[in-house]
Design an enzyme around this catalytic site. Structure first.
Site, mmCIF file in Angstrom:
data_model
loop_
_atom_site.group_PDB
_atom_site.id
_atom_site.type_symbol
_atom_site.label_atom_id
_atom_site.label_comp_id
_atom_site.label_asym_id
_atom_site.label_seq_id
_atom_site.Cartn_x
_atom_site.Cartn_y
_atom_site.Cartn_z
ATOM 1 N NE ARG A 127 -2.349 1.381 3.848
ATOM 2 C CZ ARG A 127 -3.032 1.213 4.975
ATOM 3 N NH1 ARG A 127 -4.178 0.564 4.975
ATOM 4 N NH2 ARG A 127 -2.571 1.653 6.118
ATOM 5 N NE ARG A 150 -0.717 2.593 12.668
ATOM 6 C CZ ARG A 150 -1.005 2.510 11.371
ATOM 7 N NH1 ARG A 150 -0.033 2.521 10.463
ATOM 8 N NH2 ARG A 150 -2.244 2.420 10.969
HETATM 9 P P1 AMP Z 1 -6.111 4.393 12.223
HETATM 10 O O1 AMP Z 1 -6.323 5.228 11.009
HETATM 11 O O2 AMP Z 1 -7.380 3.791 12.748
HETATM 12 O O3 AMP Z 1 -5.023 3.367 12.049
HETATM 13 O O4 AMP Z 1 -5.613 5.381 13.370
HETATM 14 C C1 AMP Z 1 -4.417 6.137 13.213
HETATM 15 C C2 AMP Z 1 -3.911 6.586 14.577
HETATM 16 O O5 AMP Z 1 -4.898 7.408 15.217
HETATM 17 C C3 AMP Z 1 -3.661 5.474 15.565
HETATM 18 O O6 AMP Z 1 -2.385 4.876 15.397
HETATM 19 C C4 AMP Z 1 -3.774 6.222 16.894
HETATM 20 O O7 AMP Z 1 -2.632 7.015 17.148
HETATM 21 C C5 AMP Z 1 -4.923 7.169 16.622
HETATM 22 N N1 AMP Z 1 -6.238 6.548 16.939
HETATM 23 C C6 AMP Z 1 -7.239 6.247 16.075
HETATM 24 N N2 AMP Z 1 -8.281 5.698 16.713
HETATM 25 C C7 AMP Z 1 -7.936 5.647 18.025
HETATM 26 C C8 AMP Z 1 -8.585 5.170 19.194
HETATM 27 N N3 AMP Z 1 -9.804 4.620 19.159
HETATM 28 N N4 AMP Z 1 -7.906 5.274 20.378
HETATM 29 C C9 AMP Z 1 -6.697 5.836 20.441
HETATM 30 N N5 AMP Z 1 -6.018 6.286 19.385
HETATM 31 C C10 AMP Z 1 -6.624 6.203 18.172
#
Ligand code: AMP
Length: 203
Positions: A127, A150
Site C-alpha cells: 500500500r 502499531r
Molecule cells: P487508524 O487510522 O485507525 O489506524 O488510526 C491512526 C492513529 O490514530 C492510531 O495509530 C492512533 O494514534 C490514533 N487513533 C485512532 N483511533 C484511536 C482510538 N480509538 N484510540 C486511540 N487512538 C486512536
C-alpha cells in the site's frame, strides 16, 4: 444498523466500512480519519494528537471517547453507523457501552477481521509503495518501524476486546485475508436478516 469492525491496521476495516456505508445507508465513524482531520485543521485535539499518532501510539481514551460521544449524537448517525478503529482499549469499549445504554441504543454486531500478521506487513508495504508511486503522501505512521509498533499496540491493547465482545455474544469473525469482495460477501451473510445467527454452510 450499528456495527464495530475490529482488526489490526491494514486488515481492511476502512475499505469494508465504506462498502457498508453505501449498502446500508449508515455513516462510517473512523476515529483515525477524524483525528487526522483534527491534526490537519490544527485544532486543540489535533495539536494534542499529532505527535502521539506519528509515534504510532494511542491517543488518550478520553479524547477519542469525547469525539465519538459527540459524533454518534449527530443527525446523520441516527440511521446507524459503522465504527472503524474505535474502540481500541477496554476503557473505550466500556465507555461506548455506557454511551449507547444512555441513548437506548444497541450494537447489531461486532465483526472481527482475522488476519495473518506476516502477510499484513507485506500488504501495508505494498500500500505504501503504491501510494508513493502515485506521487501521494504516505501516512507517517505507515513507516515500517512505526507500523510494527502499531501492530504491537493492537495485540496488547485492542485484541483483548475480541474476548470482551465474545463474552457478550455479539462477536462474529470473518477471514480478513480473503479477497476484498469475499470479505464483503461474508459481511453480507452476517448482516442479512436470514444470515444473522444461522449456521454456516449451504452456499
Ligand atoms: P487508524 O487510522 O485507525 O489506524 O488510526 C491512526 C492513529 O490514530 C492510531 O495509530 C492512533 O494514534 C490514533 N487513533 C485512532 N483511533 C484511536 C482510538 N480509538 N484510540 C486511540 N487512538 C486512536
Amino acid at each position: 444498523m450499528r456495527l464495530i469492525l475490529l482488526g489490526p491496521p491494514g486488515a481492511g476495516k476502512g475499505t469494508q466500512a465504506q462498502r457498508l456505508v453505501s449498502k446500508h445507508g449508515i455513516v462510517q465513524l473512523s476515529t483515525g480519519d477524524m483525528l487526522r482531520a483534527a491534526v490537519k485543521a490544527g485544532s486543540p485535539v489535533g495539536l494534542r494528537a499529532k505527535a502521539i499518532m506519528e509515534r504510532g501510539e494511542l491517543v488518550p481514551d478520553e479524547v477519542v471517547v469525547a469525539i465519538i460521544a459527540d459524533r454518534i449524537g449527530q443527525a446523520d448517525a441516527k440511521s446507524g453507523f459503522v465504527l472503524d478503529g474505535f474502540p481500541r482499549t477496554g476503557p473505550q469499549a466500556e465507555a461506548l457501552d455506557k454511551l449507547l445504554a444512555e441513548r437506548g441504543l444497541q450494537l447489531d454486531a461486532v465483526i472481527e477481521l482475522k488476519v495473518d500478521e506476516g502477510i499484513l506487513l507485506k500488504r501495508i508495504e505494498t500500500r505504501v509503495a503504491e501510494t508513493a508511486a502515485r506521487g501521494e503522501t504516505v501516512r507517517a505512521d505507515d513507516k515500517p518501524e512505526v507500523l510494527k509498533g502499531r501492530l504491537d499496540t493492537y495485540r496488547t491493547q485492542t485484541a483483548p476486546l475480541i474476548d470482551y465482545y465474545g463474552k457478550k455474544g455479539t462477536l462474529k469473525s470473518v477471514d480478513g485475508m480473503a479477497p476484498i469482495d469475499e470479505v464483503t460477501a461474508a459481511l453480507d451473510r452476517i448482516l442479512s436478516p436470514a444470515g444473522a445467527g444461522s449456521p454456516k454452510g449451504g452456499g
